[in-house]
Motif scaffolding. Sequence first.
Motif, short mmCIF file in Angstrom:
data_model
loop_
_atom_site.label_atom_id
_atom_site.label_comp_id
_atom_site.label_asym_id
_atom_site.label_seq_id
_atom_site.Cartn_x
_atom_site.Cartn_y
_atom_site.Cartn_z
N TYR A 292 11.49 5.25 -3.56
CA TYR A 292 10.82 5.52 -4.82
C TYR A 292 10.24 6.93 -4.72
O TYR A 292 9.25 7.15 -4.01
CB TYR A 292 9.68 4.53 -5.06
N ASN B 89 1.88 -1.92 5.65
CA ASN B 89 2.43 -3.24 5.98
C ASN B 89 1.42 -4.09 6.76
O ASN B 89 1.73 -4.64 7.81
CB ASN B 89 3.72 -3.12 6.77
N TYR C 207 9.91 -3.00 -0.20
CA TYR C 207 10.89 -4.04 0.07
C TYR C 207 10.19 -5.37 0.27
O TYR C 207 9.00 -5.42 0.55
CB TYR C 207 11.74 -3.70 1.30
N PHE D 165 -4.71 5.52 3.16
CA PHE D 165 -4.55 6.96 3.34
C PHE D 165 -5.88 7.60 3.71
O PHE D 165 -6.92 7.20 3.21
CB PHE D 165 -4.04 7.60 2.04
N TRP E 98 4.43 12.90 2.18
CA TRP E 98 3.81 13.59 1.05
C TRP E 98 4.13 15.08 1.11
O TRP E 98 4.23 15.67 2.20
CB TRP E 98 2.30 13.42 1.08
N PHE F 89 -3.99 3.02 -7.25
CA PHE F 89 -4.82 3.49 -6.14
C PHE F 89 -6.23 2.95 -6.31
O PHE F 89 -6.71 2.80 -7.44
CB PHE F 89 -4.90 5.02 -6.14
N TYR G 147 5.47 -8.47 -0.73
CA TYR G 147 6.23 -7.23 -0.75
C TYR G 147 5.45 -6.13 -0.03
O TYR G 147 4.23 -6.04 -0.11
CB TYR G 147 6.51 -6.80 -2.19
N TYR G 148 6.21 -5.31 0.65
CA TYR G 148 5.63 -4.15 1.29
C TYR G 148 5.82 -2.96 0.36
O TYR G 148 6.88 -2.79 -0.25
CB TYR G 148 6.32 -3.87 2.62
N TYR G 149 4.81 -2.11 0.26
CA TYR G 149 4.94 -0.87 -0.50
C TYR G 149 4.00 0.15 0.09
O TYR G 149 2.81 -0.13 0.31
CB TYR G 149 4.62 -1.09 -1.99
N TYR G 150 4.51 1.34 0.34
CA TYR G 150 3.64 2.40 0.85
C TYR G 150 4.28 3.75 0.60
O TYR G 150 5.49 3.86 0.40
CB TYR G 150 3.33 2.21 2.34
N LEU G 151 3.46 4.77 0.59
CA LEU G 151 3.88 6.16 0.41
C LEU G 151 3.76 6.84 1.76
O LEU G 151 2.65 7.12 2.21
CB LEU G 151 3.00 6.84 -0.64
N ASP G 152 4.89 7.12 2.39
CA ASP G 152 4.80 7.54 3.79
C ASP G 152 4.96 9.03 4.03
O ASP G 152 4.56 9.53 5.09
CB ASP G 152 5.79 6.75 4.66
N TRP H 104 -1.62 7.87 -9.87
CA TRP H 104 -0.15 7.75 -9.90
C TRP H 104 0.38 8.19 -11.24
O TRP H 104 -0.13 7.76 -12.29
CB TRP H 104 0.23 6.30 -9.63
N LEU I 156 -0.86 8.87 5.40
CA LEU I 156 -0.78 7.42 5.59
C LEU I 156 -1.29 7.07 6.98
O LEU I 156 -0.81 7.61 7.97
CB LEU I 156 0.67 6.96 5.42
N THR J 109 0.05 -10.27 -3.49
CA THR J 109 1.51 -10.19 -3.47
C THR J 109 2.01 -8.93 -2.75
O THR J 109 3.01 -8.99 -2.04
CB THR J 109 2.06 -10.19 -4.91
#
Lengths: 107, 130
Positions: free
Chosen positions: B33, A49, B106, A35, B120, A99, B113-118, B47, A45, A29
């Motif tokens: 977020y 996507n 989003y 990273f 830091w 993670f 769904y896309y999710y990432y931590l871009d 996390w 990163l 999903t």
Amino acid sequence: SSELTQDPTVSVALGQTVTITCQGDSLRTYYAGWFQQKPGQAPVLVVYNNNKRPSGIPDRFSGSYSGNTASLTITGTQAEDEADYYCNSRDSSGHHVVFGGGTKLAV
Amino acid sequence: QEQLQQWGTGLLRPSETLSLTCAVYDGSFSGYYWTWIRQPPGKGLEWIGEINYRGDNQFAGTKYRPSLLSRVTMAADTSKNQFSLSLTSVTAADTAVYYCARGVGYSSGWGNYYYYLDVWGKGTTVIVSS
């Protein structure tokens, strides 16, 4: 499931191609981010996507998906790619972030 | 290019409260977020939680790591573009490098769904010792 599973260590010869995998039910999903972390530094990163790279990340880094597994591929691995690599996503509920345990890449 | 600058107390005694702040520079505070992550010595990333602000800069909620739920609080000051972490009753197990990060999430429009931590922060080393 709230877990992402990675192989602890992977080795690759200089100039060769290596694939690091991340497995988890939530990846069906939620797309994963990948990273790179070098000793004493914050994670960076490198892929998000599915197969996008942030500005400044070399195009030898790429991502792909199959079912519940995300993969990070480094084509033409360089010495400076030796680092820890982590995948990350949301859990299956979407409420929390998870993670992978990290993969130490030896070049 | 958005940057995160973090600061806070680096040495604590057991039972004290950990307090860290992260400032957001050169970017929007809304629609992300705002996240805290930690890394114990020699271990992987963990996390801690996130505080979410919608695109209209309205508070949209917090989510915390279940195992820390009784001890953790996150807050934000949108007028200063800052967010904070408070962790009470610390023990040696809370010794770690703590990172703040910006999370993006989003819908893809196709059920995924896309999710990432871009972005830091550089990390803050927190040591809990008597």
